[in-house]
Design a protein around this motif. Structure first.
Motif, PDB file in Angstrom:
ATOM      1  N   SER A   1       0.822  -1.214   0.000  1.00 53.28           N
ATOM      2  CA  SER A   1       0.000   0.000   0.000  1.00 53.28           C
ATOM      3  C   SER A   1       0.853   1.260   0.000  1.00 53.28           C
ATOM      4  O   SER A   1       0.573   2.213  -0.725  1.00 53.28           O
ATOM      5  N   TYR A   2       1.902   1.264   0.839  1.00 52.25           N
ATOM      6  CA  TYR A   2       2.756   2.444   0.899  1.00 52.25           C
ATOM      7  C   TYR A   2       3.576   2.603  -0.378  1.00 52.25           C
ATOM      8  O   TYR A   2       3.819   3.721  -0.841  1.00 52.25           O
ATOM      9  N   TRP A   3       3.961   1.449  -0.966  1.00 50.98           N
ATOM     10  CA  TRP A   3       4.665   1.507  -2.243  1.00 50.98           C
ATOM     11  C   TRP A   3       3.745   2.133  -3.305  1.00 50.98           C
ATOM     12  O   TRP A   3       4.122   3.019  -4.050  1.00 50.98           O
ATOM     13  N   PHE A   4       2.501   1.684  -3.310  1.00 51.52           N
ATOM     14  CA  PHE A   4       1.528   2.192  -4.281  1.00 51.52           C
ATOM     15  C   PHE A   4       1.228   3.672  -4.028  1.00 51.52           C
ATOM     16  O   PHE A   4       1.142   4.468  -4.967  1.00 51.52           O
ATOM     17  N   ALA A   5       1.082   4.036  -2.731  1.00 49.47           N
ATOM     18  CA  ALA A   5       0.793   5.431  -2.376  1.00 49.47           C
ATOM     19  C   ALA A   5       1.927   6.345  -2.842  1.00 49.47           C
ATOM     20  O   ALA A   5       1.689   7.446  -3.346  1.00 49.47           O
ATOM     21  N   ASN A   6       3.160   5.878  -2.683  1.00 50.04           N
ATOM     22  CA  ASN A   6       4.312   6.635  -3.148  1.00 50.04           C
ATOM     23  C   ASN A   6       4.294   6.800  -4.651  1.00 50.04           C
ATOM     24  O   ASN A   6       4.603   7.851  -5.188  1.00 50.04           O
ATOM     25  N   LEU A   7       3.895   5.727  -5.310  1.00 51.23           N
ATOM     26  CA  LEU A   7       3.862   5.690  -6.772  1.00 51.23           C
ATOM     27  C   LEU A   7       2.922   6.748  -7.320  1.00 51.23           C
ATOM     28  O   LEU A   7       3.225   7.420  -8.306  1.00 51.23           O
ATOM     29  N   ILE A   8       1.745   6.922  -6.653  1.00 50.70           N
ATOM     30  CA  ILE A   8       0.788   7.900  -7.141  1.00 50.70           C
ATOM     31  C   ILE A   8       0.976   9.255  -6.454  1.00 50.70           C
ATOM     32  O   ILE A   8       0.140  10.148  -6.571  1.00 50.70           O
ATOM     33  N   GLY A   9       2.093   9.390  -5.687  1.00 47.09           N
ATOM     34  CA  GLY A   9       2.430  10.681  -5.078  1.00 47.09           C
ATOM     35  C   GLY A   9       1.520  11.088  -3.941  1.00 47.09           C
ATOM     36  O   GLY A   9       1.347  12.254  -3.673  1.00 47.09           O
ATOM     37  N   GLN A  10       0.894  10.113  -3.273  1.00 47.07           N
ATOM     38  CA  GLN A  10       0.020  10.416  -2.137  1.00 47.07           C
ATOM     39  C   GLN A  10       0.524   9.649  -0.920  1.00 47.07           C
ATOM     40  O   GLN A  10      -0.145   8.764  -0.408  1.00 47.07           O
ATOM     41  N   LYS A  11       1.723   9.997  -0.475  1.00 49.20           N
ATOM     42  CA  LYS A  11       2.407   9.245   0.559  1.00 49.20           C
ATOM     43  C   LYS A  11       1.521   8.938   1.767  1.00 49.20           C
ATOM     44  O   LYS A  11       1.528   7.855   2.320  1.00 49.20           O
ATOM     45  N   ARG A  12       0.738   9.948   2.186  1.00 54.65           N
ATOM     46  CA  ARG A  12      -0.046   9.789   3.405  1.00 54.65           C
ATOM     47  C   ARG A  12      -1.295   8.934   3.226  1.00 54.65           C
ATOM     48  O   ARG A  12      -1.998   8.655   4.185  1.00 54.65           O
ATOM     49  N   MET A  13      -1.584   8.553   1.995  1.00 51.55           N
ATOM     50  CA  MET A  13      -2.765   7.724   1.788  1.00 51.55           C
ATOM     51  C   MET A  13      -2.478   6.248   2.011  1.00 51.55           C
ATOM     52  O   MET A  13      -3.381   5.421   1.913  1.00 51.55           O
ATOM     53  N   GLY A  14      -1.227   5.919   2.354  1.00 49.04           N
ATOM     54  CA  GLY A  14      -0.841   4.524   2.527  1.00 49.04           C
ATOM     55  C   GLY A  14      -1.770   3.723   3.405  1.00 49.04           C
ATOM     56  O   GLY A  14      -2.235   2.648   3.017  1.00 49.04           O
ATOM     57  N   SER A  15      -2.082   4.266   4.598  1.00 48.87           N
ATOM     58  CA  SER A  15      -2.923   3.483   5.510  1.00 48.87           C
ATOM     59  C   SER A  15      -4.344   3.349   4.978  1.00 48.87           C
ATOM     60  O   SER A  15      -4.967   2.287   5.113  1.00 48.87           O
ATOM     61  N   ALA A  16      -4.848   4.406   4.342  1.00 47.32           N
ATOM     62  CA  ALA A  16      -6.198   4.319   3.770  1.00 47.32           C
ATOM     63  C   ALA A  16      -6.240   3.263   2.673  1.00 47.32           C
ATOM     64  O   ALA A  16      -7.183   2.469   2.579  1.00 47.32           O
ATOM     65  N   ILE A  17      -5.188   3.219   1.841  1.00 47.12           N
ATOM     66  CA  ILE A  17      -5.125   2.219   0.769  1.00 47.12           C
ATOM     67  C   ILE A  17      -5.067   0.814   1.356  1.00 47.12           C
ATOM     68  O   ILE A  17      -5.751  -0.097   0.895  1.00 47.12           O
ATOM     69  N   ALA A  18      -4.254   0.649   2.429  1.00 49.16           N
ATOM     70  CA  ALA A  18      -4.134  -0.669   3.064  1.00 49.16           C
ATOM     71  C   ALA A  18      -5.493  -1.147   3.585  1.00 49.16           C
ATOM     72  O   ALA A  18      -5.846  -2.321   3.455  1.00 49.16           O
ATOM     73  N   ILE A  19      -6.264  -0.229   4.152  1.00 50.62           N
ATOM     74  CA  ILE A  19      -7.581  -0.588   4.669  1.00 50.62           C
ATOM     75  C   ILE A  19      -8.508  -1.000   3.532  1.00 50.62           C
ATOM     76  O   ILE A  19      -9.228  -2.003   3.622  1.00 50.62           O
ATOM     77  N   VAL A  20      -8.451  -0.239   2.435  1.00 49.23           N
ATOM     78  CA  VAL A  20      -9.294  -0.572   1.281  1.00 49.23           C
ATOM     79  C   VAL A  20      -8.908  -1.948   0.724  1.00 49.23           C
ATOM     80  O   VAL A  20      -9.773  -2.770   0.408  1.00 49.23           O
ATOM     81  N   ILE A  21      -7.594  -2.230   0.629  1.00 45.07           N
ATOM     82  CA  ILE A  21      -7.141  -3.536   0.130  1.00 45.07           C
ATOM     83  C   ILE A  21      -7.657  -4.645   1.044  1.00 45.07           C
ATOM     84  O   ILE A  21      -8.159  -5.679   0.584  1.00 45.07           O
ATOM     85  N   SER A  22      -7.559  -4.386   2.365  1.00 44.99           N
ATOM     86  CA  SER A  22      -8.012  -5.389   3.332  1.00 44.99           C
ATOM     87  C   SER A  22      -9.511  -5.649   3.199  1.00 44.99           C
ATOM     88  O   SER A  22      -9.956  -6.797   3.255  1.00 44.99           O
TER      89      SER A  22
END
Lengths: 123, 255
Positions: B31-52
């Protein structure tokens, strides 16, 4: 020691949850009513008391507490993974509408309450 | 080959909690790798929750169970790691570092924004839940609490004995709030006068989702982050305190 930090949080959780279950019983709701909130408040009071009276807990004790708070997001991720999402999906509109409207509405309240503060400073 | 498979199965059934921690670490790393990729570093945890949540959906479809990933034998440890015991234990610990003087410094606008923020989100959530057919007081209060934050939802749901379906909805509402906050904040910051410490504190108290507030403010003006986070820290605690108690009682009077 790290275990002291873990123990302090455990202590707060037991006291807070005791209050929570007690209030639950009084209200006739089975369960822990606000116990987490009470426990957090207790931890704020305890840590601030130690900070002013005894210069705070040792670094290793703090590390125990910080380890737990670092695990908070991963635990939430795991928690999301054990929900009945299939069943929730049928009512997904609720989540989008509730989350979206509440957020945008809250943001529009920001200048209102900010203004309220300025008026009171002038008075 | 069969023997190796058997050993692997043994590992997952003997050390379920360790397996779940490893799996969550992988989800978060991705998730954090993906968040970095799209330039939204702080969205990592939100992305992880969505993936979960997405994995729980897939698991629910394939196993037909009600407990998401934990119904898959290999991932039964998720029920331990994500269960209410460790969740509440970790949440309590986040109160550490909150200073009493900061609590006082946030002062009147902070307190007003916290109370209005929790009540506003809760009742918007409740009204929408009722409008869409969740007429039961427990369900409506749980969804309303989820609209407060994705922590308050399950805390309230557990206290009131809501079904897992409703708890999942409440988490989803909180996640929507967190994600919407991160995306919209920088866009409307100017029009809501979000450019000074006082409005940042008010903003943190009104929105409350710590990840959303930190993410949104970081994208707006990183100097404002601590002010918003200061009030947001109290939001989940206040929500956990009043949603299952006063909030539920008020909802119950109308339903």
């Amino acid at each position: 020691m790290e275990i002291y930090g873990l123990g302090i949080v455990a202590f707060c959780m037991y006291i807070g949850s005791f209050a929570g279950y007690f209030i639950g019983k009084l209200l006739g709701v089975s369960g822990n009513v606000g116990g987490v909130g009470f426990a957090m408040l207790l931890l704020v009071l305890l840590s601030n008391y130690y900070e002013t009276k005894k210069g705070g807990w040792s670094e290793r004790t703090q590390n125990g507490i910080l380890l737990l708070s670092a695990l908070y997001i991963p635990i939430v991720v795991a928690m999301a993974g054990i929900q009945n999402v299939v069943a929730a999906f049928s009512g997904g509109a609720v989540a989008f509408l509730a989350g979206g409207i509440a957020t945008i509405g809250s943001m529009l309240l920001v200048p209102l309450i900010g203004k309220l503060d300025k008026d009171e400073t002038i008075e | 080959m069969y023997m190796i498979g058997e050993i692997i199965t043994t590992l997952f059934s003997k050390f379920p909690l360790v397996g779940a921690i490893g799996a969550v670490a992988i989800i978060m790393a991705f998730s954090y790798w993906f968040a970095n990729l799209i330039g939204q570093k702080r969205m990592g945890s939100a992305i992880a929750i969505v993936i979960s949540l997405a994995l729980a959906f897939v698991a629910g479809k394939t196993t037909g169970g009600a407990k998401g990933i934990s119904d898959v034998t290999y991932f039964s440890g998720f029920a331990l790691l994500g269960g209410s015991m460790l969740r509440d234990y970790a949440i309590v610990s986040t109160a550490f570092g909150v200073k009493l003087e900061n609590l006082k410094k946030a002062g009147l606008p902070g307190v007003v924004s916290l109370l209005i923020g929790v009540a506003f989100s809760f009742f918007v959530g409740v009204i929408i839940a009722v409008a869409l057919g969740y007429n039961n007081a427990v369900d409506a209060a749980t969804i309303g609490a989820g609209t407060v934050t994705f922590i308050v939802g399950p805390v309230t749901g557990t206290a009131l004995g809501a079904s897992s379906e409703v708890v999942a909805l409440s988490i989803a509402a909180g996640v929507v709030k967190s994600v919407v906050t991160m995306i919209i904040t920088p866009l409307i910051a100017k029009s809501i006068k979000l450019d000074n410490p006082t409005t940042a504190m008010v903003y943190g108290g009104l929105i409350g989702t710590t990840s959303g507030v930190a993410g949104g403010l970081a994208a707006t003006d990183s100097k404002l982050v601590p002010y918003g986070a200061m009030t947001a820290t109290f939001y989940t605690g206040l929500g956990s305190l009043i949603c299952p108690s006063i909030g539920y009682m008020i909802v119950k009077m109308f339903l």
